[in-house]
Design an enzyme around this catalytic site. Structure first.
Site, PDB file in Angstrom:
ATOM      1  N   ARG A   1       9.215 -11.806   3.529  1.00 38.05           N
ATOM      2  CA  ARG A   1       9.964 -13.048   3.674  1.00 38.05           C
ATOM      3  C   ARG A   1       9.072 -14.272   3.840  1.00 38.05           C
ATOM      4  O   ARG A   1       9.222 -15.257   3.109  1.00 38.05           O
ATOM      5  CB  ARG A   1      10.902 -12.984   4.892  1.00 38.05           C
ATOM      6  CG  ARG A   1      12.220 -12.317   4.615  1.00 38.05           C
ATOM      7  CD  ARG A   1      12.665 -11.563   5.825  1.00 38.05           C
ATOM      8  NE  ARG A   1      11.730 -10.478   6.044  1.00 38.05           N
ATOM      9  CZ  ARG A   1      11.845  -9.284   5.444  1.00 38.05           C
ATOM     10  NH1 ARG A   1      12.856  -9.022   4.684  1.00 38.05           N
ATOM     11  NH2 ARG A   1      10.941  -8.336   5.635  1.00 38.05           N
ATOM     12  N   THR A   2       8.205 -14.270   4.834  1.00 40.02           N
ATOM     13  CA  THR A   2       7.534 -15.520   5.218  1.00 40.02           C
ATOM     14  C   THR A   2       6.731 -16.099   4.064  1.00 40.02           C
ATOM     15  O   THR A   2       6.780 -17.294   3.792  1.00 40.02           O
ATOM     16  CB  THR A   2       6.634 -15.266   6.447  1.00 40.02           C
ATOM     17  OG1 THR A   2       7.400 -14.539   7.411  1.00 40.02           O
ATOM     18  CG2 THR A   2       6.169 -16.570   7.057  1.00 40.02           C
TER      19      THR A   2
ATOM     20  N   LYS B   1     -16.110  -8.679   3.104  1.00 40.96           N
ATOM     21  CA  LYS B   1     -17.591  -8.709   3.064  1.00 40.96           C
ATOM     22  C   LYS B   1     -18.164  -9.185   4.395  1.00 40.96           C
ATOM     23  O   LYS B   1     -19.374  -9.336   4.525  1.00 40.96           O
ATOM     24  CB  LYS B   1     -18.054  -9.647   1.950  1.00 40.96           C
ATOM     25  CG  LYS B   1     -17.528  -9.291   0.578  1.00 40.96           C
ATOM     26  CD  LYS B   1     -17.895 -10.394  -0.426  1.00 40.96           C
ATOM     27  CE  LYS B   1     -16.919 -10.432  -1.571  1.00 40.96           C
ATOM     28  NZ  LYS B   1     -16.949 -11.717  -2.287  1.00 40.96           N
TER      29      LYS B   1
ATOM     30  N   ARG C   1      -1.127 -16.229   8.011  1.00 37.95           N
ATOM     31  CA  ARG C   1      -0.719 -15.070   8.835  1.00 37.95           C
ATOM     32  C   ARG C   1      -1.977 -14.273   9.128  1.00 37.95           C
ATOM     33  O   ARG C   1      -2.687 -13.857   8.202  1.00 37.95           O
ATOM     34  CB  ARG C   1       0.314 -14.199   8.135  1.00 37.95           C
ATOM     35  CG  ARG C   1       0.580 -12.904   8.910  1.00 37.95           C
ATOM     36  CD  ARG C   1       1.785 -12.154   8.439  1.00 37.95           C
ATOM     37  NE  ARG C   1       3.012 -12.833   8.818  1.00 37.95           N
ATOM     38  CZ  ARG C   1       4.231 -12.339   8.627  1.00 37.95           C
ATOM     39  NH1 ARG C   1       4.376 -11.154   8.068  1.00 37.95           N
ATOM     40  NH2 ARG C   1       5.299 -13.014   8.991  1.00 37.95           N
TER      41      ARG C   1
ATOM     42  N   HIS D   1       5.269 -16.667  16.192  1.00 40.80           N
ATOM     43  CA  HIS D   1       5.710 -16.854  14.802  1.00 40.80           C
ATOM     44  C   HIS D   1       6.698 -18.031  14.864  1.00 40.80           C
ATOM     45  O   HIS D   1       7.910 -17.845  14.753  1.00 40.80           O
ATOM     46  CB  HIS D   1       6.381 -15.560  14.323  1.00 40.80           C
ATOM     47  CG  HIS D   1       6.639 -15.474  12.853  1.00 40.80           C
ATOM     48  ND1 HIS D   1       6.494 -16.545  11.979  1.00 40.80           N
ATOM     49  CD2 HIS D   1       7.067 -14.418  12.079  1.00 40.80           C
ATOM     50  CE1 HIS D   1       6.814 -16.146  10.754  1.00 40.80           C
ATOM     51  NE2 HIS D   1       7.159 -14.868  10.790  1.00 40.80           N
TER      52      HIS D   1
HETATM   53  N1   CP Z   1      10.411 -12.115   9.475  1.00 39.79           N
HETATM   54  C1   CP Z   1       9.205 -11.934   8.903  1.00 39.79           C
HETATM   55  O1   CP Z   1       8.200 -12.482   9.379  1.00 39.79           O
HETATM   56  O2   CP Z   1       9.214 -11.136   7.803  1.00 39.79           O
HETATM   57  P1   CP Z   1       7.971 -10.772   6.899  1.00 39.79           P
HETATM   58  O3   CP Z   1       7.017  -9.964   7.758  1.00 39.79           O
HETATM   59  O4   CP Z   1       8.510 -10.031   5.731  1.00 39.79           O
HETATM   60  O5   CP Z   1       7.300 -12.077   6.508  1.00 39.79           O
END
Ligand code: CP
Length: 309
Positions: A57-58, A87, A109, A142
Site C-alpha cells: 500500500r504505502t 555493499k 521506509r 508510521h
Molecule cells: N499499511 C501499510 O503500511 O501497508 P504496506 O506495508 O503494504 O505499505
C-alpha cells in the site's frame, strides 16, 4: 513543516486543515475535469520512494498520489538488497547521494527505528531542499498511516471527538497503532480499549503519554468486552517479522464477533491482514478497511501538495 517524521508534529488545527484540504482535493479528483486539473498541481516535481522493507500500500499509494498530482516518481523496493546498502553503504551516504539528483520529496521506509530521523538529519546538515517522509521506521512510527486512519474515522463516523477506539493485536511492535494513539489523544472525549497478548502489550512510553494527558484507557478482558460499545475496532496483525508471536489469545474477528459491535461502528485495519479478520467480514458495511486504503492515496495527495508548496 519540512519533514514528516512522527505523529506528534501535528496539532489539532493542522489536522483539521489537512482533512479539509483532502476533502476538497478528493471532490475534485472524483470528476474528470477535476482529475485533469489536479495533474498540474505539482507538475515538474520529483518524488523518490526508497523502501528498505516490503510494502504494497504505502509505496503504491505515495507513487499514485504523486502521479495524479503530475509529479515524476522513481522508486526502489527492497533497498536493503537492490541499493548499494548491500555493499555496505550507510543510510546517510545513500540519502546524501540521492539528494544530488534534486528530488523534492523522499519517502523512506526503513527497518531501523529512527531511520527517517537520520535521513532528515543528513538533509538538514547538507542544506538540501528535500522533504523526508517517514513511511515506517522499524518499530517506531508510521505517521502517514495514522493520518489516513484518522481521516477515515472522520469520513466514516462524521466526528473524531467522543469516540471509543478498540485497538488489538501486536501493540508492542505495531508502528501504526503508536502513531494513531498519539493523534487520537489530541481529540476530546476519546477513550481507548486495548486487547493484546500478554507479551505484546502497548509500550510504557505511550501509556505514560495517555496518563500525562488524562486520556482514559483500559485493557479488555476478551473480544466481547473489547467490541461492545466501541465505535472503532482497529485490528492489527502479529508482527512476526519483528520476532513477535501470539500463543495466548485468539484475536480472530469473524462474523460471530461482529455481532458484539454496534450498528454504525467501523472496523479498520492498516493491512496487510493475515488471518485476524475473516474474509466473510469484508461484506459487512462496517468493514471499512478497503475504503481506508483509498483514503490513504487521497490524504497523501494532500500532504504532497502541501510539501511541494
Ligand atoms: N499499511 C501499510 O503500511 O501497508 P504496506 O506495508 O503494504 O505499505
Amino acid at each position: 513543516m519540512k519533514h514528516i517524521l512522527r505523529s506528534q508534529q501535528f496539532d489539532r488545527p493542522a489536522l483539521e486543515k489537512l482533512f479539509s484540504a483532502t476533502d476538497e482535493l478528493s471532490a475534485l479528483y472524483e470528476t474528470p475535469a477535476g482529475k485533469r486539473d489536479i495533474r498540474k498541481l505539482c507538475e515538474g516535481k520529483l518524488l523518490f520512494a526508497v523502501f528498505y522493507e516490503p510494502s504494497t500500500r504505502t509505496r503504491f499509494s505515495f507513487c499514485s498520489a504523486a502521479q495524479h498530482l503530475g509529479m515524476m516518481t522513481l522508486q526502489t523496493e527492497n533497498a536493503k538488497e537492490f541499493s548499494s546498502a548491500i555493499k555496505g553503504e550507510t543510510l546517510e551516504d545513500s540519502i546524501n547521494a540521492l539528494c544530488q539528483y534534486d528530488p523534492d520529496i523522499i519517502v523512506l521506509r526503513h527497518h531501523e527505528t529512527g531511520g527517517a530521523d537520520r535521513a532528515a538529519a543528513v538533509v538538514d546538515r547538507f542544506d538540501h531542499n528535500v522533504s523526508i517522509i517517514n513511511a515506517g521506521d522499524g518499530k517506531g512510527q508510521h505517521p502517514t498511516q495514522a493520518l489516513l486512519d484518522l481521516y477515515t474515522i472522520k469520513r466514516e463516523l462524521g466526528r473524531i471527538d467522543d469516540i471509543t477506539v478498540t485497538v488489538t493485536g501486536d501493540l508492542a511492535n505495531g508502528r501504526t497503532v503508536k502513531s494513531l494513539v498519539y493523534l487520537l489523544a489530541k481529540f476530546k472525549g476519546v477513550k481507548f480499549v486495548f486487547l493484546s497478548p500478554e507479551n505484546l502489550k502497548m509500550e510504557e512510553g505511550i501509556i505514560g503519554h495517555l496518563r500525562e494527558h488524562e486520556v482514559p484507557f483500559r485493557e479488555a478482558r476478551n473480544l466481547e468486552d473489547a467490541l461492545t460499545d466501541t465505535d472503532v475496532a482497529y485490528w492489527t496483525r502479529i508482527q512476526t517479522e519483528r520476532g513477535s508471536s501470539n500463543t495466548t489469545l485468539d484475536l480472530t474477528l469473524g462474523v460471530p464477533q461482529m455481532k458484539f459491535m454496534k450498528e454504525g461502528s467501523i472496523v479498520l485495519h492498516p493491512l496487510p491482514r493475515v488471518n485476524e479478520i475473516a474474509k466473510e467480514v469484508d461484506g459487512d458495511k462496517r468493514a471499512a478497511y478497503f475504503r481506508q486504503v483509498r483514503n490513504g492515496m487521497l490524504i497523501r495527495m494532500s500532504l504532497l501538495r502541501e510539501l511541494c508548496g
